[in-house]
Design a protein around this motif. Structure first.
Motif, PDB file in Angstrom:
ATOM      1  N   GLU A 146      -1.219   4.520  -0.996  1.00 11.22           N
ATOM      2  CA  GLU A 146      -2.584   4.319  -0.527  1.00 11.22           C
ATOM      3  C   GLU A 146      -2.550   3.835   0.916  1.00 11.22           C
TER       4      GLU A 146
ATOM      5  N   SER B 250       3.784   1.546  -1.397  1.00 10.97           N
ATOM      6  CA  SER B 250       4.322   1.716  -2.748  1.00 10.97           C
ATOM      7  C   SER B 250       3.288   2.323  -3.693  1.00 10.97           C
ATOM      8  N   ARG B 251       2.005   2.143  -3.367  1.00  8.43           N
ATOM      9  CA  ARG B 251       0.920   2.700  -4.175  1.00  8.43           C
ATOM     10  C   ARG B 251       0.437   4.051  -3.639  1.00  8.43           C
TER      11      ARG B 251
ATOM     12  N   HIS C 228     -10.398  -3.680  -0.679  1.00 10.10           N
ATOM     13  CA  HIS C 228      -9.664  -3.061   0.414  1.00 10.10           C
ATOM     14  C   HIS C 228     -10.403  -3.189   1.743  1.00 10.10           C
TER      15      HIS C 228
ATOM     16  N   GLN D 195       0.822  -1.207   0.000  1.00 14.42           N
ATOM     17  CA  GLN D 195       0.000   0.000   0.000  1.00 14.42           C
ATOM     18  C   GLN D 195       0.858   1.259   0.000  1.00 14.42           C
TER      19      GLN D 195
END
Length: 252
Positions: free
Chosen positions: A100, A97-98, A111, A95
């Motif tokens: 988010e 890395s995104r 999610h 998450q």
């Protein structure tokens, strides 16, 4: 002193692997300017990797008090710790890395399901400590007479109870946004994470209190530990009540 074999060794190696994973996460943190709610996206993975590594190391050490237990039981406890920790660490890193959020992310069905899975994983992680505490009691019939063993058992069960309770409360009360205090990132008001910290780290702190009290005269060791353990619980309760008060909740 040789490194213990079996489940304690597996947990020790797992903890070292988590610490090793902090290196690429730290490198990413240095060059990734993205934030989530005012905090760098790699801050949470770094904090969780460090905390989970410490959790694994401590479980390995306390497991030595259950060395006479059935190896299969100790392997199951170790597997529960490693599986739940790995899931938490991997999902939080993915998450990040995104860019988010991992916690409180109910943006879609997937999610939402993963958020529930993380909560169940956290429950399993703390429950592993109660399981280990029960095993230590079973294989040490005189556990109450040893302040050191009593401290280990008390710390394990306190982690299960206090961390689980504060975890449930955290699930419905998100901390205010912003970077917060240095290193830990806690907010000064309306943040239940300090109480959760006390709950999780009873695993390390309370056994250390037991070891310290074991050095006292026999007539004072148990009373001293009882006073310190009670003070620890009261500190957790006071901190929890204070933060619930600042979020407008008066249930404790």
């Amino acid at each position: 002193m040789p490194l213990p074999a079996g489940p304690p060794l597996a947990l020790t190696l797992f903890g070292l692997l988590l610490l090793l994973c902090m290196v690429p996460a730290w490198r990413q943190a240095r060059r990734d300017p993205r934030t989530i709610r005012g905090v760098g996206v790699w801050t949470k993975p770094l904090k969780f990797l460090a905390a989970l590594a410490l959790f694994a190391f401590t479980t390995a050490v306390l497991m030595l008090a259950a060395r006479d237990a059935a190896p299969a039981t100790l392997w199951r406890i170790a597997a529960l710790v490693m599986a739940t920790s790995a899931f938490e660490a991997i999902y939080i890193a993915v998450q990040a890395s995104r860019a988010e959020p991992s916690h409180y992310n109910t943006s879609d069905a997937l999610h939402s399901a993963l958020t529930v899975a993380m909560a169940l994983g956290a429950i399993g992680l703390t429950a592993s400590q109660a399981w280990l505490g029960w095993v230590i009691v079973r294989v040490n019939p005189d556990w109450l007479s040893s302040v050191a063993v009593l401290g280990a058992v008390t710390g394990l069960f306190m982690t299960w109870v206090l961390a689980t309770l504060s975890g449930f409360m955290l699930g419905g009360r998100r901390a205010p946004p912003g970077p917060g205090l240095p290193l830990v990132g806690w907010q000064r008001r309306g943040d239940l994470r300090p109480a959760h910290f006390l709950g999780v780290h009873a695993q390390q702190i309370v056994p250390l209190l037991g070891l310290c009290c074991a050095r006292l005269p026999a007539s004072a060791a148990h009373a001293g530990f009882a006073a310190l353990a009670l003070g620890y619980v009261l500190a957790w309760a006071a901190l929890t009540r204070r933060e619930l008060h600042h979020t407008g909740v008066h249930s404790l």
